[in-house]
Write an enzyme that holds these catalytic residues in place. Structure first.
Site, PDB file in Angstrom:
ATOM      1  N   HIS A 186       0.730  -1.258  -0.223  1.00 28.01           N
ATOM      2  CA  HIS A 186       0.089   0.030   0.001  1.00 28.01           C
ATOM      3  C   HIS A 186       0.682   1.271   0.151  1.00 28.01           C
ATOM      4  CE1 HIS A 186       0.159  -0.049   4.748  1.00 28.01           C
ATOM      5  NE2 HIS A 186       0.243   1.092   4.419  1.00 28.01           N
ATOM      6  N   ASP A 201       1.117  -7.781   2.057  1.00 30.25           N
ATOM      7  CA  ASP A 201       1.224  -6.228   1.856  1.00 30.25           C
ATOM      8  C   ASP A 201       2.848  -5.949   1.793  1.00 30.25           C
ATOM      9  OD1 ASP A 201       0.902  -3.365   1.861  1.00 30.25           O
ATOM     10  OD2 ASP A 201      -0.461  -3.563   3.507  1.00 30.25           O
ATOM     11  N   SER A 258       4.035   2.195   8.449  1.00 31.68           N
ATOM     12  CA  SER A 258       3.883   1.343   7.336  1.00 31.68           C
ATOM     13  C   SER A 258       4.849   0.982   6.738  1.00 31.68           C
ATOM     14  CB  SER A 258       2.740   1.703   6.437  1.00 31.68           C
ATOM     15  OG  SER A 258       1.483   1.716   7.030  1.00 31.68           O
TER      16      SER A 258
END
Length: 714
Positions: A84, A220, A649
């Site tokens: 992402h 991810d 992240s």
């Protein structure tokens, strides 16, 4: 996700910070954290984590494109981050004919790696304390404006002194609400290229349904490479550039994880509000966040109608939609968690205790009015907070809410210039117009703008809205569709071609009477507006909030405090840790998930839960190679109790030896109040197991040459 318990009990004593709570400065880990970390399983020295003179872990951690974290995992500058985080670049490089976002991509060699238009990584060089120097320029008699000006002036001097004539980017940042200051030295590299990505059905498996949820089965991750000139220095993109030889890169462990294993994360957490007063929490829960959620959902719904009909439109809006969707669910989760845990009530009680201390004779002059001022501020700004979030929701989802006003300033300057002046400006204007309009889909933009105007005008009832928006609403029964369609038809901003025609024959009068320019200017003027009353409220609040934090620390000098996150490099440590058993998870213990659970979620042709045919075939054969757990299952995700938030992240999850065991990518929705308060029982970080990452690269994608580039520890 984030956490804090730093407020006081009735006796004004603060409980010690838990080992798994806190986002810590690297320069202080020897004094504040190292002993605790060793007891939990750390085997590194502090010099091996943070050193100015020698290579250390910090040299392998980068801020990725300003909003995420990534890590260097090979001697040739290979970068690992979340899918992402790379999503926008992957979407930009994709076309309907070569849809890397949907189908995945792996470069066969360096020459095959793809360069997005704009992508950068930032290396952390060092940090230092500037508190005494900056506070020495301040005095208690200054107004907040004077104080801020003095801080900015001294910060600019510090930044210039340490930049080495532009070699480094230097940033002075405020901490503990302006009670401390530190400066950070960075080096930026702008030639960053896509090496590989799994298909979206792996990298985004579970979609919005599973976002912020556990159990999770998402791969991810994506991979990039940093390029430099022949001497290893930053350089703009060139075919002559070579892969960067980093000072340090992370070895990758195949040993797997067990419950209670030590886990350490380094990264760039974006923002926490652990010191936020009760009134701020209440304002967010009842006024700001509901407006954020509603406007975000409206924008998403309007975008998705068109994205579902056209693959090119879907690619062009994929990143924007994903960003809005992520925070839409986050803010709703925060409303639910903060309400359920009665966080505002807990903080209000603690503030009442502080107020008793503050109004003792020896403290009253400095701290006596702090809580009254803070509570008064929130009472007077609740309706404004709701209004502002509806307005910002429009600016976030509608390009035409802000673009005409922003671009218009440059166009006016262009129109008022002579021929040579226009020639000098033309190239930059053309490039900006192409950037804005190149991927724009006007039917989406019209629908989103009209719908958001209606929502803003009809829901911001407790605070005066932008005057032109109010006028249009009254004249059209608050249905903005016809007005917006007519505005696009008659505006120079309506299409790229109309703007180009205006540039060929510029007219200031046409610009200033343009319907989209007038509307956008009205919105942006309202967005920036600040009355004298509001300026005073803000100044009084800023001073009182600073004194609240100062007073809490004065009253509790023996407590180890950490500052709120603000996109500076931090370290957090904890353990691999389960949540209570969940029947949705097939794993024997609820701290990890398996490919069996991933396949169990599979729904053919479903937008969120489809899986590639090849993955299913490899699973049926149990073809896991060297990446299976010793118990026989193929791991996918695992949990730790590290203290992280947005911006983390892509952060590396490291074992006690500094070896990469996973990749942080999410938090659990039950602990969504973590931006404000740490929940020792519920707070979890959701990570991709590095063994799953390597399996996808090697076995699924047949890109073993990428794995061979890494240093694998078995």
């Amino acid at each position: 996700m984030k956490k804090i318990i730093l407020f006081l009990t009735m006796s004004l004593m603060v409980l010690p910070v838990r080992a798994d709570e806190g986002m810590w400065f690297l320069m202080f880990i020897e004094r504040l954290n190292h002993r605790d970390m060793q007891k939990m399983g750390l085997q590194l020295t502090t010099e091996e984590i943070y050193s100015i003179n020698n290579h250390s872990l910090k040299d392998a951690i980068v801020q990725f494109n300003g909003g995420c974290t990534a890590e260097i995992i090979s001697k040739d500058g290979l970068v690992l981050t979340n899918h992402h985080c790379g999503y926008e670049a992957i979407a930009e490089l994709s076309t309907p004919e070569a849809n890397w976002l949907k189908n995945g991509f792996w470069a066969a060699n360096h020459a095959g790696e793809l360069k997005p238009k704009s992508l950068s990584v930032r290396f952390f060089v060092r940090m230092d304390d500037a508190t005494k120097r900056i506070l020495g320029k301040l005095n208690p008699n200054m107004t907040e404006a004077e104080r801020e000006k003095a801080i900015q002036q001294e910060s600019a001097a510090i930044e210039k002194e340490n930049s080495e004539n532009g070699k480094y980017v230097v940033s002075v940042r405020s901490f503990f609400q302006g009670n401390e200051f530190y400066y950070f030295v960075y080096q930026d590299y702008n030639d960053v290229r896509l090496v590989g990505t799994p298909p979206e059905s792996i990298g985004k498996f579970g979609g919005d349904t599973d976002n912020w949820e556990w159990p999770r089965h998402t791969g991810d991750f994506s991979m990039f490479r940093v390029y430099a000139d022949a001497n290893g220095n930053p350089a703009e993109y060139s075919e002559k550039n070579v892969p960067l030889k980093p000072k340090h890169y992370l070895p990758v462990s195949l040993k797997g994880v067990q419950e209670n294993d030590f886990a350490m994360i380094l990264g760039y957490p974006g923002r926490t509000n652990r010191w936020m007063p009760a009134g701020g929490i209440e304002q967010n829960v009842k006024y700001a966040y509901p407006a954020w959620v509603e406007s975000s959902k409206l924008g998403m719904d309007k975008m998705k109608v068109h994205m579902d009909k056209d693959q090119k439109v879907r690619l062009n809006y994929a990143s924007k939609y994903a960003q809005v969707a992520n925070y839409w669910k986050n803010r709703q989760g925060m409303i639910d968690a903060l309400t359920k845990h009665k966080t505002a009530a807990t903080k209000a009680k603690n503030e009442a205790d502080f107020n008793k201390w503050a109004n003792k004779a020896e403290n009253k002059a400095k701290y006596g009015d702090v809580i009254t001022t803070i509570n008064g501020y929130y009472a007077k700004t609740n309706e404004k907070a709701r209004h502002d979030n509806y307005l910002v929701g429009m600016l976030r989802t509608s390009a035409f809410a802000a673009t005409p006003a922003g671009l218009g300033r440059g166009l006016e300057q262009y129109a008022n210039s002579n021929e040579s002046g226009r020639a000098a400006m033309k190239g930059d204007l053309d490039a900006y117009i192409e950037e804005v309009y190149g991927t724009m889909y006007l039917p989406i933009e019209k629908d989103v703008l009209a719908a958001q105007l209606n929502l803003y005008a009809t829901k911001s009832t407790g605070y005066e809205i932008a005057p032109l928006v109010a006028k249009i609403g009254k004249e059209n029964n608050y249905n903005y569709t016809a007005y917006v369609n007519n505005a696009f038809d008659n505006s120079i901003f309506g299409t790229k071609e109309k703007l180009e025609a205006w540039l060929a024959n510029p007219s200031v009068e046409t610009l200033k009477n343009d319907p989209l320019y007038l509307l956008s200017s009205d919105l942006m003027t309202k967005y920036r507006a600040k009355s004298e009353e509001q300026q005073k409220l803000d100044a009084d609040f800023s001073k009182s909030f600073r004194l609240l934090v100062e007073g809490l620390r004065v009253a509790n000098p023996d407590v180890k405090y950490y500052p709120d996150a603000n996109s500076t490099l931090r370290l957090t440590y904890g353990k691999v840790r389960s949540l209570p058993k969940d029947k949705r998870n097939d794993a024997k213990k609820n701290y990890y998930t398996t490919m069996q659970g991933e396949v169990a979620k599979y729904k053919p042709n479903d937008e969120e839960f489809d899986l590639p045919k090849r993955l299913l075939e490899l699973y049926e054969k149990k073809d896991f190679g060297q990446y299976a757990d010793k118990a026989g299952y193929m791991p996918v995700n695992f949990l730790t109790d590290n203290d992280i938030t947005g911006g983390n992240s892509g952060s590396p999850v490291l074992n006690g030896k500094g070896e990469l065991i996973g990749l942080a990518f999410d938090g659990n929705i039950e602990a969504m109040a973590g931006d404000v308060i740490f929940d020792k029982d519920l707070q979890r970080t959701i990570n991709v197991d590095i063994r799953y990452v390597l399996w996808v690269i090697d076995k699924y994608s047949n890109a073993k040459h990428i794995v061979d580039e890494m240093t694998i520890v078995k």
